[in-house]
Design a protein around this motif. Sequence first.
Motif, short mmCIF file in Angstrom:
data_model
loop_
_atom_site.label_atom_id
_atom_site.label_comp_id
_atom_site.label_asym_id
_atom_site.label_seq_id
_atom_site.Cartn_x
_atom_site.Cartn_y
_atom_site.Cartn_z
N LEU A 1 -11.68 -5.08 -0.94
CA LEU A 1 -9.42 -5.02 -0.58
C LEU A 1 -9.32 -4.00 0.18
N ARG A 2 -10.02 -3.12 0.89
CA ARG A 2 -9.95 -2.40 1.52
C ARG A 2 -10.16 -3.53 2.88
N ALA A 3 -10.89 -4.36 3.25
CA ALA A 3 -10.97 -5.19 4.57
C ALA A 3 -9.24 -5.95 3.94
N PHE A 4 -9.32 -6.59 3.47
CA PHE A 4 -8.28 -7.12 3.31
C PHE A 4 -6.72 -6.46 3.82
N ALA A 5 -6.64 -5.15 2.96
CA ALA A 5 -5.85 -3.81 3.52
C ALA A 5 -5.54 -4.04 4.79
N ALA A 6 -6.83 -3.32 5.65
CA ALA A 6 -6.82 -3.41 7.45
C ALA A 6 -6.31 -4.47 8.14
N ARG A 7 -6.68 -5.92 7.00
CA ARG A 7 -6.03 -7.26 7.79
C ARG A 7 -4.75 -6.84 7.93
N LEU A 8 -3.72 -6.78 7.24
CA LEU A 8 -2.38 -6.62 6.59
C LEU A 8 -1.89 -5.23 7.82
N ALA A 9 -2.80 -4.45 7.97
CA ALA A 9 -1.91 -3.44 9.30
C ALA A 9 -1.40 -3.52 9.97
N GLY A 10 -2.09 -4.48 10.87
CA GLY A 10 -1.66 -5.47 11.84
C GLY A 10 -0.38 -5.42 11.84
N ILE A 11 0.09 -5.91 10.71
CA ILE A 11 1.35 -6.86 10.34
C ILE A 11 2.59 -5.98 9.97
N ALA A 12 2.03 -4.83 8.90
CA ALA A 12 3.15 -3.52 9.11
C ALA A 12 2.39 -2.20 8.75
N THR A 13 3.18 -1.11 8.76
CA THR A 13 2.86 0.02 8.16
C THR A 13 2.40 -0.04 6.54
N LEU A 14 2.01 -0.38 5.84
CA LEU A 14 1.41 -0.01 4.70
C LEU A 14 0.41 1.22 4.30
N ALA A 15 1.01 2.31 3.73
CA ALA A 15 0.34 3.82 3.10
C ALA A 15 -0.06 3.57 1.42
N PRO A 16 -1.24 3.46 1.63
CA PRO A 16 -1.68 3.49 -0.17
C PRO A 16 -0.91 4.23 -1.18
N SER A 17 -0.69 4.00 -1.82
CA SER A 17 -0.09 5.02 -3.42
C SER A 17 -0.91 4.71 -4.12
N ASP A 18 -1.54 6.34 -4.78
CA ASP A 18 -2.16 6.43 -6.01
C ASP A 18 -1.12 6.06 -7.23
N LEU A 19 0.48 6.53 -7.35
CA LEU A 19 0.89 6.54 -7.77
C LEU A 19 1.11 5.18 -8.75
N SER A 20 0.95 4.90 -10.34
CA SER A 20 1.52 3.65 -10.38
C SER A 20 2.53 3.83 -11.21
N LYS A 21 3.27 2.28 -11.19
CA LYS A 21 4.66 2.51 -12.11
C LYS A 21 5.03 3.04 -13.07
N ALA A 22 3.85 2.89 -14.47
CA ALA A 22 4.05 3.63 -14.96
C ALA A 22 4.14 5.64 -15.05
#
Length: 209
Positions: free
Chosen positions: A173-194
């Motif tokens: 999951l982290r490796a795929f997120a790292a690939r996406l970092a080259g497309i857009a700035t995405l910040a990890p979020s620890d707060l669920s919708k709940a």
Amino acid sequence: MPQEIELKLAVPDTALAPLAAWLDANGEAQGEAILLNVYLDTPERDLAQARAALRLRRKGAQWLQTLKTAGSSQAGLATRHEWETEIAGEAIDLQRFPAEAQAVLAPMIGRLAPVFRTDFVRRTWLVSQDGARIEAALDTGTITAPGNTAQEPIQELELEWLDGDAAHAADALRAFAARLAGIATLAPSDLSKAARGYRLAGIAEGKPS
């Protein structure tokens, strides 16, 4: 016991279009759905205190009930137990849950009531990373609570491990997120919708957020 392993990333406005375009080009599109959700708890917030969440979801003509129990979340990566079953309509059907989930809900079943809603559009893709199969879900919508005119936006990407080597699910999951970092700035979020919904409901009820 079913276990959910996912990485949640907050998506800024400017990243929505390029992110969706990249996933269209590099993943297997699964379509779009409108998901209407209501979360329930007791007046004493027994589920929230146990770090659990109970949800009724409508997806088209289908109704689902889901119970998620305590897990861990760090840098957007969450691991928790989850049970989900199909039901006939907008009401919890305790007997449709497996025994483990029934044991959690049975003592409070007569006192459950809606607390907040999360309604959003979900676009999904299937992607692969290091031998793992991952669902990428882009959600856009709102969180609302009774008695509160304010809303919170939902704008996030959930990367959920589906199958592969479970011991390396988090790494994939982290490796795929790292690939996406080259497309857009995405910040990890620890707060669920709940968690965000409970916070909004607490403000409406005059409780500490």
